[in-house]
Design an enzyme around this catalytic site. Structure first.
Site, PDB file in Angstrom:
ATOM      1  N   CYS A   1      43.052  39.397  39.318  1.00 48.90           N
ATOM      2  CA  CYS A   1      42.432  38.559  38.297  1.00 48.90           C
ATOM      3  C   CYS A   1      43.280  38.579  37.016  1.00 48.90           C
ATOM      4  O   CYS A   1      44.352  37.990  36.978  1.00 48.90           O
ATOM      5  CB  CYS A   1      40.991  38.992  38.067  1.00 48.90           C
TER       6      CYS A   1
ATOM      7  N   HIS B   1      39.202  38.436  43.718  1.00 49.16           N
ATOM      8  CA  HIS B   1      38.819  39.853  43.723  1.00 49.16           C
ATOM      9  C   HIS B   1      38.643  40.335  45.163  1.00 49.16           C
ATOM     10  O   HIS B   1      37.523  40.332  45.694  1.00 49.16           O
ATOM     11  CB  HIS B   1      37.512  40.059  42.953  1.00 49.16           C
TER      12      HIS B   1
ATOM     13  N   GLU C   1      38.536  43.234  46.297  1.00 45.30           N
ATOM     14  CA  GLU C   1      37.754  44.468  46.410  1.00 45.30           C
ATOM     15  C   GLU C   1      36.310  44.212  46.820  1.00 45.30           C
ATOM     16  O   GLU C   1      35.645  45.094  47.377  1.00 45.30           O
ATOM     17  CB  GLU C   1      37.793  45.264  45.094  1.00 45.30           C
TER      18      GLU C   1
END
Length: 542
Positions: A378, A514, A516
């Protein structure tokens, strides 16, 4: 018909209701049941999207673009059900909806009250969020006794009565402190916590006793006697060296058997072999790397909860112990790049605002010039582009309009228009509200063949979750590409830059999304796995 397990906490906060709930859900899923989870947050914010990371921690983004509590990240890491906007709601969201209905006249002039209007809306959302699951675990945030939680506790009291005891049960987490000087655990806080619950009409069916020491059989018998809970349903949950042991800990004490019998469910026994493999890989690594993580919210690591877990998952996948060196980006501004020395790789996560950005840019420059593996996420991608523009292109005033609206080379700017996950066109400008106005949720991304990121995923098109309102400026992009910046990922329509890489670098990948949020302990994530492999290669080279 859906069965409900309501989960509350007592004595103190941060006992781990989310982890305990998710662990029980994982066991029930391992028995072949369809499981979902909900988180009810008593705070008055509509959602956590505009809350400070220092206060609330991470904002977890769901596939459908909801900004939610970080506990939903735990849920998705423990079970295979994908969370949606229906799996998390707040007091603010409830009141907003009820007041909107009142303004429309939907209540036909009735006096709007907490009971029944607010509690009815809470119950409606619980039932909607549960959907067609066999079992729905519903976690109520906060601690029993908090004034903010009262409408939620009243709502679940009503719902338990409405669906009956065969379809609803209450699991209460409580602290059983160990007094070192006396050499014993104390049950009184648990007794008082349950007394508080019973005073509002809620009798726990299961007690999870959190402690840093095992809660012995005599203490469990005493707790059962004073709280009117079956002794077999008083569960000891002590601290463990990895949270992925907890499904096994709860299963060993028969918690899932108790739940299944209580609900009259017909299902298989629990197969926890996947979790056994995760724990074994976590606790018995064959390699070790050190990764410098350069962020701006290091005072509260929960701000990076999913990212830290994703790095752990990458370690599990590669049988590698991943040591994260947490570095505040402002410290790099003040102390220089010596803080990065000795790291096998550098990770720069997302964030908002000007503070600490120059330290992140310096970290990118260090990684690029010293050929240290780099992963930017990001804001970590945006600062990579800014660093390239400044130090390769020579545009010393290059910046993002988020930080400098008068930059002569605004290589990153506000996204004014894009298509959301449904194909609908979203538009924004500088005057838009902060809450709920970002590019959110799952978006398709086209990867360039032969790129590092394509090597990781092994796919031409991937889907990842986003949370941002700034993007690479397409007006300046051709000049950046001509100078050697590699654009290896674009949005499905080709309009937005999603991934950049650095030519002539062993492993330099920065993504706007993102990753994750979709990493799990059982499956890992290809991008983080590739990053750890690059760190291992860097260490072996040294």
């Amino acid at each position: 018909m859906t069965r409900y397990i309501f989960v509350t906490g007592g004595v103190v906060s941060s006992l781990g209701k989310g982890i305990a709930s998710a662990s029980l859900a994982a066991i029930l899923e391992a028995r072949g049941l369809k499981v979902t989870m909900l988180k009810l947050d008593p705070y008055i914010n509509v959602d956590p999207g505009t809350m400070s990371p220092f206060q609330h921690g991470e904002v977890f983004v769901t596939h459908d673009g909801a900004e939610t509590d970080l506990d939903l990240g735990h849920y998705e890491r423990f079970i295979r059900t994908t969370m949606t906007q229906n799996n998390n709601f707040t007091t603010g969201r409830i009141y907003e909806h009820v007041l909107r209905k009142e303004r429309r006249g939907d209540y036909l002039g009735a006096t709007i009250q907490v009971i029944p209007h607010i509690t009815d809306e809470i119950k409606r959302r619980i039932i909607k969020g549960a959907g067609d699951a066999d079992v729905a675990l519903v976690e109520i945030g906060g601690t029993v006794g908090d004034i903010e939680s009262q409408p939620f506790l009243e709502a679940i009291r009503q719902l338990r009565v409405e669906v009956g005891s065969k379809r609803a049960m209450l699991m209460h987490l409580t602290l059983v402190p160990y007094i070192a000087t006396a050499g014993e655990t104390k049950t009184k806080p648990t007794q008082h916590s349950v007394k508080e619950l019973r005073s509002i009409g809620l009798q726990p069916d299961v007690l999870i006793c959190r402690s840093d020491h095992p809660v012995d059989a005599s203490s469990r018998r005493k707790i059962a006697l004073f709280t009117n809970v079956e002794e077999r349903a008083v569960i000891s949950l002590e601290d463990v060296d990895t949270i992925y042991k907890i499904p096994g800990v709860l299963h060993a004490q028969g918690l899932d058997d108790f739940v299944v019998e209580r609900f009259g469910l017909q299902c298989n026994g629990a197969d926890l072999s996947e979790w056994d493999k995760v724990v074994d890989a976590k606790l018995n690594p064959e390699h070790e790397v050190t990764i410098a993580m350069v962020g701006k919210y290091m005072e509260l690591l929960d701000a990076y909860k999913s990212l830290i877990e994703a790095m752990s998952h990458a370690g599990i996948t590669n049988r590698t112990k991943v040591n994260l060196r947490y570095i505040d980006s402002e410290d790099i501004e003040n102390q220089g790049t010596s803080l990065l020395e000795g790291a096998d790789a550098i990770l720069v996560p997302g964030g908002f605002g000007l503070r600490g950005v120059e330290g992140k840019i310096t970290a990118v420059q260090y990684a690029r010039e010293n050929k240290v593996p780099y992963l930017g996420i990001c804001l970590g991608m945006q600062v990579a582009v800014i660093e390239f523009a400044r130090n390769v292109m020579g545009w010393k005033d290059a910046n993002s309009t988020e930080f400098d609206r008068n930059s002569g080379h605004p290589v990153v700017g506000l996204i004014t228009e894009w298509a959301d996950a449904t194909g609908a066109v979203e538009t924004r400008d500088e005057a838009s509200d902060l809450g709920g106005t970002m590019r959110l949720g799952a978006q398709d991304c086209q990867l360039a063949a032969g790129s590092k990121v394509h090597d990781c995923y092994g796919k031409d098109v991937i889907t990842e979750r986003h949370r941002h309102r700034y993007e690479v400026n397409n007006n300046l992009l051709p000049q950046l590409v001509d100078a050697g910046l590699v654009v290896s990922g674009r949005s499905e329509d080709g309009a937005l830059v999603e991934v950049v890489e650095s030519k002539d670098h062993p492993w330099f990948v920065a993504c706007q999304f993102h990753p994750e949020f979709t990493s799990t302990p059982r499956d890992g994530h290809p991008l983080f796995s590739g990053f750890v492999k690059a760190a291992l290669a860097q260490k072996n080279k040294a």
